[in-house]
Write a protein that holds these residues in place. Structure first.
Motif, mmCIF file in Angstrom:
data_model
loop_
_atom_site.group_PDB
_atom_site.id
_atom_site.type_symbol
_atom_site.label_atom_id
_atom_site.label_comp_id
_atom_site.label_asym_id
_atom_site.label_seq_id
_atom_site.Cartn_x
_atom_site.Cartn_y
_atom_site.Cartn_z
ATOM 1 N N UNK A 1 30.726 64.832 34.379
ATOM 2 C CA UNK A 1 29.219 64.998 34.916
ATOM 3 C C UNK A 1 28.667 63.836 34.548
ATOM 4 N N UNK A 2 29.104 62.972 33.825
ATOM 5 C CA UNK A 2 28.920 61.252 32.788
ATOM 6 C C UNK A 2 28.735 60.237 33.944
ATOM 7 N N UNK A 3 29.827 60.488 34.577
ATOM 8 C CA UNK A 3 30.821 59.480 35.383
ATOM 9 C C UNK A 3 29.784 59.761 36.538
ATOM 10 N N UNK B 1 37.898 71.861 23.605
ATOM 11 C CA UNK B 1 39.315 71.745 24.352
ATOM 12 C C UNK B 1 39.382 70.522 25.228
ATOM 13 N N UNK B 2 40.316 70.059 25.598
ATOM 14 C CA UNK B 2 40.865 69.450 27.069
ATOM 15 C C UNK B 2 39.931 69.406 28.307
ATOM 16 N N UNK B 3 39.555 70.435 28.549
ATOM 17 C CA UNK B 3 39.393 70.839 29.556
ATOM 18 C C UNK B 3 37.828 70.178 29.850
ATOM 19 N N UNK B 4 36.776 70.985 28.669
ATOM 20 C CA UNK B 4 35.733 70.624 28.263
ATOM 21 C C UNK B 4 35.210 69.962 28.765
ATOM 22 N N UNK B 5 36.021 68.854 27.005
ATOM 23 C CA UNK B 5 35.210 67.164 27.258
ATOM 24 C C UNK B 5 35.699 66.609 28.622
ATOM 25 N N UNK C 1 35.066 67.659 32.362
ATOM 26 C CA UNK C 1 33.588 67.902 32.465
ATOM 27 C C UNK C 1 32.714 67.321 32.366
ATOM 28 N N UNK C 2 32.908 66.829 30.673
ATOM 29 C CA UNK C 2 31.778 66.742 30.457
ATOM 30 C C UNK C 2 32.014 64.181 30.520
#
Length: 80
Positions: free
Chosen positions: A12-14, A2-6, A8-9
């Motif tokens: 986190x990566x940024x 879903x859009x929320x986990x994307x 969040x990832x």
């Protein structure tokens, strides 16, 4: 996924990338400052004078005046 986990990832990566860059730049600044203290300042090489300096009280030597006059005369003769 879903859009929320994307999102969040992505966040986190940024933040991980920004932290890595910040740490790298901090280490770079510390190392450059350390090197500036350790390595002595580079002095310009001393130029060895082949002739002894003469004091002429601000007067231009006759040879220089003759060379400048010859160059000006040659320049003027070419311009005509």
């Amino acid at each position: 996924m879903d859009l929320g986990s994307t999102l969040q990832q992505a966040a986190t990566l940024m933040f991980t990338g920004m932290a890595v860059v910040f740490v790298f730049l901090t280490i770079l600044i510390v190392l450059v400052k350390l090197m500036s203290r350790i390595v002595p300042e580079e002095l310009p090489p001393q130029i060895a004078s082949t002739s002894t300096p003469t004091q002429n009280n601000g007067q231009i030597p006759g040879e220089t005046i003759a060379a400048i006059s010859a160059a000006v005369n040659k320049y003027r003769s070419r311009q005509r």
